[in-house]
Every structure is written in structure tokens, then in C-alpha cells.
Design an enzyme around this catalytic site. Structure first.
Site, PDB file in Angstrom:
ATOM      1  N   LYS A 203      13.936  -2.726 -31.733  1.00 31.73           N
ATOM      2  CA  LYS A 203      14.486  -3.033 -30.433  1.00 31.73           C
ATOM      3  C   LYS A 203      14.088  -4.464 -29.608  1.00 31.73           C
ATOM      4  CE  LYS A 203      15.775  -3.452 -26.267  1.00 31.73           C
ATOM      5  NZ  LYS A 203      15.434  -4.477 -26.083  1.00 31.73           N
ATOM      6  N   GLU A 278       2.962   3.330 -25.201  1.00 31.21           N
ATOM      7  CA  GLU A 278       1.314   2.252 -25.087  1.00 31.21           C
ATOM      8  C   GLU A 278       1.525   1.499 -23.850  1.00 31.21           C
ATOM      9  OE1 GLU A 278      -1.359   1.617 -26.801  1.00 31.21           O
ATOM     10  OE2 GLU A 278      -0.521   2.752 -28.847  1.00 31.21           O
ATOM     11  N   CYS A 312      -1.446  -6.764 -22.278  1.00 31.32           N
ATOM     12  CA  CYS A 312      -1.720  -5.009 -21.726  1.00 31.32           C
ATOM     13  C   CYS A 312      -2.927  -4.775 -21.394  1.00 31.32           C
ATOM     14  CB  CYS A 312      -1.515  -4.175 -22.579  1.00 31.32           C
ATOM     15  SG  CYS A 312      -2.170  -4.292 -23.786  1.00 31.32           S
ATOM     16  N   GLU A 409      -0.023  -2.820 -12.180  1.00 30.24           N
ATOM     17  CA  GLU A 409      -0.332  -3.820 -13.026  1.00 30.24           C
ATOM     18  C   GLU A 409      -0.020  -4.990 -12.481  1.00 30.24           C
ATOM     19  OE1 GLU A 409       1.475  -2.933 -16.650  1.00 30.24           O
ATOM     20  OE2 GLU A 409      -0.371  -4.260 -17.950  1.00 30.24           O
TER      21      GLU A 409
HETATM   22  P1  NAD Z   1       9.337  -3.148 -20.114  1.00 29.76           P
HETATM   23  O1  NAD Z   1       8.931  -1.375 -20.155  1.00 29.76           O
HETATM   24  O2  NAD Z   1      10.399  -4.262 -19.093  1.00 29.76           O
HETATM   25  O3  NAD Z   1       9.867  -3.212 -21.600  1.00 29.76           O
HETATM   26  C1  NAD Z   1      10.077  -3.047 -22.939  1.00 29.76           C
HETATM   27  C2  NAD Z   1      11.014  -2.915 -23.725  1.00 29.76           C
HETATM   28  O4  NAD Z   1      11.742  -1.223 -23.444  1.00 29.76           O
HETATM   29  C3  NAD Z   1      12.188  -3.931 -23.651  1.00 29.76           C
HETATM   30  O5  NAD Z   1      12.155  -4.706 -24.363  1.00 29.76           O
HETATM   31  C4  NAD Z   1      13.350  -3.600 -22.735  1.00 29.76           C
HETATM   32  O6  NAD Z   1      14.293  -4.137 -23.403  1.00 29.76           O
HETATM   33  C5  NAD Z   1      12.740  -2.244 -23.577  1.00 29.76           C
HETATM   34  N1  NAD Z   1      13.414  -1.342 -21.885  1.00 29.76           N
HETATM   35  C6  NAD Z   1      13.733  -1.513 -20.466  1.00 29.76           C
HETATM   36  N2  NAD Z   1      14.295  -0.389 -20.538  1.00 29.76           N
HETATM   37  C7  NAD Z   1      14.938   1.059 -21.204  1.00 29.76           C
HETATM   38  C8  NAD Z   1      15.181   2.088 -21.023  1.00 29.76           C
HETATM   39  N3  NAD Z   1      15.302   2.570 -20.252  1.00 29.76           N
HETATM   40  N4  NAD Z   1      15.359   2.578 -22.490  1.00 29.76           N
HETATM   41  C9  NAD Z   1      14.819   1.823 -23.765  1.00 29.76           C
HETATM   42  N5  NAD Z   1      14.126   1.016 -23.896  1.00 29.76           N
HETATM   43  C10 NAD Z   1      14.187   0.501 -22.453  1.00 29.76           C
HETATM   44  O7  NAD Z   1       7.565  -3.894 -20.478  1.00 29.76           O
HETATM   45  P2  NAD Z   1       8.113  -5.843 -20.852  1.00 29.76           P
HETATM   46  O8  NAD Z   1       8.012  -5.419 -19.274  1.00 29.76           O
HETATM   47  O9  NAD Z   1       8.726  -5.883 -21.674  1.00 29.76           O
HETATM   48  O10 NAD Z   1       6.236  -5.432 -21.104  1.00 29.76           O
HETATM   49  C11 NAD Z   1       5.409  -5.819 -20.751  1.00 29.76           C
HETATM   50  C12 NAD Z   1       4.741  -4.059 -20.480  1.00 29.76           C
HETATM   51  O11 NAD Z   1       4.521  -3.950 -21.814  1.00 29.76           O
HETATM   52  C13 NAD Z   1       3.262  -4.225 -19.627  1.00 29.76           C
HETATM   53  O12 NAD Z   1       3.237  -3.255 -18.559  1.00 29.76           O
HETATM   54  C14 NAD Z   1       2.012  -4.421 -20.051  1.00 29.76           C
HETATM   55  O13 NAD Z   1       0.965  -3.380 -20.025  1.00 29.76           O
HETATM   56  C15 NAD Z   1       2.474  -3.450 -21.484  1.00 29.76           C
HETATM   57  N6  NAD Z   1       2.204  -3.734 -23.165  1.00 29.76           N
HETATM   58  C16 NAD Z   1       1.424  -2.251 -23.213  1.00 29.76           C
HETATM   59  C17 NAD Z   1       0.194  -2.786 -24.334  1.00 29.76           C
HETATM   60  C18 NAD Z   1      -0.083  -1.618 -24.825  1.00 29.76           C
HETATM   61  O14 NAD Z   1      -0.837  -1.803 -25.789  1.00 29.76           O
HETATM   62  N7  NAD Z   1      -0.698  -0.747 -24.025  1.00 29.76           N
HETATM   63  C19 NAD Z   1       0.749  -4.198 -24.650  1.00 29.76           C
HETATM   64  C20 NAD Z   1       1.584  -5.153 -24.550  1.00 29.76           C
HETATM   65  C21 NAD Z   1       2.413  -4.235 -23.722  1.00 29.76           C
END
Ligand code: NAD
Length: 505
Positions: A203, A278, A312, A409
Site C-alpha cells: 500500500k 520504521e 527519516c 519531527e
Molecule cells: P504517514 O504515517 O502519514 O503515512 C505512511 C503510510 O501510512 C501511508 O501509506 C499512509 O497512507 C498510511 N496510513 C495512514 N494512516 C493509516 C492508518 N490509520 N492505518 C494504516 N495505514 C495508514 O507517514 P508519511 O507522512 O507518509 O511519511 C513520513 C514519515 O515516515 C516520517 O515520520 C518519517 O520519519 C517516516 N520515515 C521513516 C523511515 C525509517 O526508516 N524509520 C524512513 C522513511 C520515512
């Protein structure tokens, strides 16, 4: 003074244009490209201009059910888990070749959908995706158990105990992905999961689904069997939530924000599925008194401004020894002011827009709150561009350790610089965070640096560098940055169950 951003850009290549010309993109379920059951779609945009660039299927629980059923069938009766490891390995290598052969097109699509400067995808992230497939192609043939000598002494006369372990694929994996580096983060999940013999439902983020769809077209052409990887596009609260709570998914792997990560963990409870998360970071970068500033200042600038800070492991908290603090602040500000903003497809662009106007406005809100709390904006921080989606690279000083810009963040091109006087003080400050994803230390004193690396609570510590990724190096978080590791041998463990077999023979 009004800051203008030129968002003109060269036309995408013929290959990228051909993909975009489809207009509406289907989802991959059971080897077929399909529309969502209810016929719902949503629009994806070029964040630099705000223009629509594609229409995507908006999946709900019924589409997720179909995708999970296809993955289950491929796992239980399909060719994938039964395939000889060497064959799986050859396919993974072929997937790497297919990505590499189309790297220019994929980089352009990633830029158009996410905003990033072309070089980020073309020279860092997509080669990283290729490397993931090549690394895990090698691992598919090296999934080994152990024979274990036991002390069991109650076997029948003349018999003996033969005990061993097997490492078996965990089953159907649901992978939920973020928008910041879509292609490489998707590869970091697909490659080890397939090497382990799992099947999957992906997804992608609703902000950036295009390259996942194009990737799956390429993998299909390269020989991916039907149902082994399925893709549903749509909203987090609909398709994502349905996948996270699905009773026939054995493991969910998630990369995204800490707030959503908590929801994923909660949703996993129904069938106690395995979970890997992650999550976010607030990574400290420390410049010691003896650092080579010629390297440390551009290094620290790159640690925060690469991909517009939407990384991240971005080094968003910069600590500089008081003896070099003024030079560091001045140097970082000089670097920030020198970064050329523009459309990511323009070859001169060093930083593109953020992923959306909505996200840029959130970043601007953090900067405003920091100033209201008494911090000093040294440079940048303007919300600009025709779609109000660019933030000029910002340097902030004199922020209180309790302010939101120091604790939360921001996920944008914003660094907060703080002075320190000794090592003990800076280690305590670095560790004063809910997050524990990564850290950087710049110093010529390597023995001190390795001691500091032990004391810093983070999944990765870079010394005299930042963001040195390799498919062989495990990456993941401590504290609220999540659990589980990606890349390296540790990533394979995410997708394997350990089974003990104990026989009297
Ligand atoms: P997000 O949490 O908003 O969304 C991530 C994914 O989760 C999307 O596909 C979204 O549609 C889905 N999602 C949202 N609500 C959901 C729910 N209730 N149930 C299931 N899925 C749901 O994150 P983002 O804004 O897309 O990405 C940025 C974040 O990702 C930052 O916090 C960043 O630090 C983190 N990140 C972490 C790493 C790592 O390796 N630790 C790497 C890259 C990004």
C-alpha cells in the site's frame, strides 16, 4: 523581498510521458491490473506546480480482501515459496536489472510525483533500490537453520535425538509505505520479503503511488509470478487500515510517522500478526571542537537539506562546540542560502518543493511556533512557489530544548543549531529525545567518537559522515523511532519464522 521560484521544467522523457499518458492507473491484484471494486479514484499532483498528473484507484477493504486472497493463494499453492532458492535469486537479480535499465524514467516519475530534485532519485535512491534486489538475490540461497546438540536423555533404547531449526517464510506480508523516498523504501521491503519466500500486498502512500505502479509493471515483465506482489492504492484510513488489521495477513511492515505507527501496532492485535515499524526521527549531528570544519559544515548541511529534509534520518538537531559555534552557524547559513530551488526536473535544481502544499504549510507552522517560542531565525523559512510548496532552507538558533522545533519531527529543510561545552553535556542533549533513529559525530578524535557512538541512543551512528546507506548495513530505530531493522542480514529475519524440529530417530 518576495522570493520567486521558477518552476519551469524540461518535458519528461518519452518513456515517462508514455506512462503518464495513461492518465488513470490500475492496481495489481493476482497478476491482473484492476480498478477498485467501487470505481472510486483520486488524483495525484506535481507538488511544484499543483497540476494533476494522474488518477489512481481508491481501494477500500473489499479490494484489500482481494489482494490478500491473491497473496495467500500465491503463498499456499503458487510457485513462489516452492521455487528453488537459486531460481528466486535469479529472478531478484533480473528485477534489479529491470529497474536499472529504466532508472531515468523511474527517477523522472519520482520527481514529478514527490517533488525531489532529479539527482536524488537518479543517483542515490533508485541505485539504492537496485542494490537492495542484488543484495537479497544473494541471500535467497543462504537461509539456513542449525543442528542443535541436546541433552535429552529419555529417548528409547537404541534411538537418538535429532534436533534442528528451519527458517520458514512468515507468509503473507502487508507493506505500508511513506511518501518521502517511495521507490527505495518499497525495494527495502520487497527484496528481503521475496528472498525469504513471502508473498505481499503493498500500500504505497496516497501522495506518491506512481513509481510503485511502474515498478510492478517492470517486475511483471521481468517474470514476477501472479499474486506474489499485489498493489492496492488509496488512503491510509481506508486501504492502509484494512491491510493493517486484516486477519489473513501474517506480518505488517510499516514505514511512516510515529503517530501512524502506533495505530498499526494497535490494528495488528486482532490476529497478533508480526509487526515491523520504521518511524520518525529527530537525529542529532554533533560537531566537536576538533572537527574538520571544511568537511563537517557541508556534511551537516547535506544531513538536513538532502531531499528537502524529508528524510527519516535527517540531522535536524545540530550541536556545535562553543569554540566553533559561530563559524558553524555562519557556515550552515551560507550553505543554506546557496541551495538552488526549482522544479525537480530542472537539472540545475538542488532542492525541489516539499511533497505537497499542505506539508509545506505544516513545516512553516513549526518555524512560526519556534519563533513565537523565542528562537532566532538565522535564514530561510519562507513558504514560496506558485503552489506554496517550497520552503527556503532554514537555520534556527537559540531554541529552547523544550520547544516543538527541538522535540518534534519537522520533516522539512529546517535545522536548529545549539552550542555545547563538553562531551557529557552534548551526549545528554543528543539523547534527550523520544526518537532514536540516527546520529552523526564530526571529530578528528576517532577513539572519542567510538565512545560517543556507544553512548548515543540511536539505531545508526555515523562518524564524519551522514546518511551513508548500503544494502548491507542494518537501519532502524531505538525508542519511538520503531523496531525491526531493514537492509543487511537483519532484514531477512523480519520475514522468517524460526521452527524447531526435534525427532527421535
Ligand atoms: P504517514 O504515517 O502519514 O503515512 C505512511 C503510510 O501510512 C501511508 O501509506 C499512509 O497512507 C498510511 N496510513 C495512514 N494512516 C493509516 C492508518 N490509520 N492505518 C494504516 N495505514 C495508514 O507517514 P508519511 O507522512 O507518509 O511519511 C513520513 C514519515 O515516515 C516520517 O515520520 C518519517 O520519519 C517516516 N520515515 C521513516 C523511515 C525509517 O526508516 N524509520 C524512513 C522513511 C520515512
Amino acid at each position: 523581498m518576495m522570493i520567486e521560484v521558477d518552476v519551469s521544467a524540461p518535458k519528461p522523457s518519452e518513456a515517462a510521458s508514455k506512462f503518464l499518458a495513461k492518465g488513470t492507473h490500475a492496481m495489481l491484484i493476482g497478476g491482473e491490473w484492476v480498478a477498485s471494486r467501487r470505481g472510486a479514484t483520486f488524483t495525484t499532483h506535481d507538488p511544484a506546480t499543483g497540476e494533476a498528473i494522474g488518477e489512481l484507484q481508491r481501494a477500500d477493504g473489499s479490494d484489500v480482501d482481494d489482494a490478500v486472497a491473491a497473496a495467500r493463494a500465491a503463498f499456499s499453492s503458487g510457485p513462489w515459496p516452492a521455487m528453488a532458492p537459486m531460481e528466486r535469486s535469479q529472478l531478484l537479480w533480473a528485477f534489479a536489472d529491470a529497474i536499472e535499465a529504466n532508472i531515468d524514467e523511474l527517477a523522472e516519475l519520482e520527481t514529478l510525483d514527490q517533488g525531489k530534485a532529479l539527482y536524488v532519485g537518479r543517483w542515490a535512491e533508485i541505485p539504492g533500490a537496485v542494490a537492495q534486489f542484488r543484495y537479497f538475490a544473494g541471500m535467497a540461497t543462504k537461509i539456513e537453520g542449525a543442528t542443535i546438540p541436546t541433552s535429552i536423555n529419555y529417548q528409547p533404547e537404541g534411538k537418538r535425538v535429532h534436533a534442528y531449526t528451519r527458517r520458514e517464510p512468515v507468509g503473507v506480508v502487508g507493506a505500508i509505505l511513506p511518501w518521502n523516498s517511495p521507490l527505495v523504501l518499497t525495494a527495502m521491503k520487497i527484496a528481503p520479503a521475496l528472498a525469504a519466500g513471502c508473498t505481499m500486498v503493498l500500500k504505497p502512500s496516497e501522495e506518491t503511488s506512481l513509481t510503485t505502479i511502474r515498478l510492478l509493471e517492470l517486475l511483471q515483465e521481468a517474470g514476477l509470478p501472479a499474486g506474489v506482489v499485489n498493489v492496492v492504492t488509496g488512503m491510509g484510513g481506508e486501504a492502509g487500515a484494512a491491510l493493517a488489521k486484516h486477519m489473513d495477513v501474517n506480518k505488517v511492515v510499516f514505514t511512516g510517522s510515529t503517530a501512524t505507527g502506533r495505530k498499526i501496532v494497535e490494528a495488528s492485535q486482532g490476529n497478533l500478526k508480526r509487526v515491523g515499524v520504521e518511524l520518525g526521527g529527530k537525529s542529532p549531528v554533533i560537531i566537536m571542537e576538533d572537527a574538520d570544519l571544511e568537511a563537517a559544515i557541508p556534511g551537516a548541511a547535506n544531513a538536513i537539506y538532502f531531499n528537502g529534509g524529508q528524510v527519516c534520518i535527517a540531522g535536524s538537531r545540530l550541536y556545535a562546540h562553543r569554540s566553533v559555534y559561530d563559524r558553524v552557524v555562519e557556515g550552515i547559513a551560507e550553505q543554506a542560502k546557496g541551495i538552488g530551488l526549482g522544479h525537480g526536473l530542472n537539472p540545475d535544481t538542488q532542492m525541489g518543493p516539499l511533497v505537497s502544499a499542505q506539508h509545506a504549510s505544516k513545516v512553516a507552522g513549526f518555524i512560526g511556533a519556534g519563533r513565537d517560542a523565542g528562537a532566532n531565525l538565522v535564514c530561510g523559512g519562507d513558504l514560496v512557489g506558485p503552489n506554496a510548496s517550497f520552503i527556503t532552507p532554514a537555520v534556527i538558533a537559540d531554541a529552547s530544548p523544550e520547544s516543538s522545533i527541538m522535540r518534534e519531527e519537522i520533516f522539512g529543510p529546517v535545522v536548529v543549531v545549539t552550542p555545547f561545552d563538553d562531551t557529557e553535556e552534548v551526549i545528554a542533549a543528543a539523547n534527550d529525545s523520544d526518537y532514536g533513529l540516527a546520529a552523526g559525530v564530526w571529530t578528528e578524535g576517532l577513539s572519542n567518537a567510538t565512545r560517543m557512538a556507544e553512548q548515543i541512543h540511536a539505531g545508526t551512528v555515523w562518524i564524519n559522515s551522514h546518511a551513508m546507506y548500503d544494502a548491507s548495513l542494518p537501519i532502524g530505530g531505538m525508542k519511538q523511532s520503531g523496531y525491526g531493522r531493514e537492509s543487511g542480514q537483519a532484514a531477512l529475519d523480519n520475514y522468517l519464522e524460526l521452527k524447531t524440529v526435534c525427532a527421535i530417530v
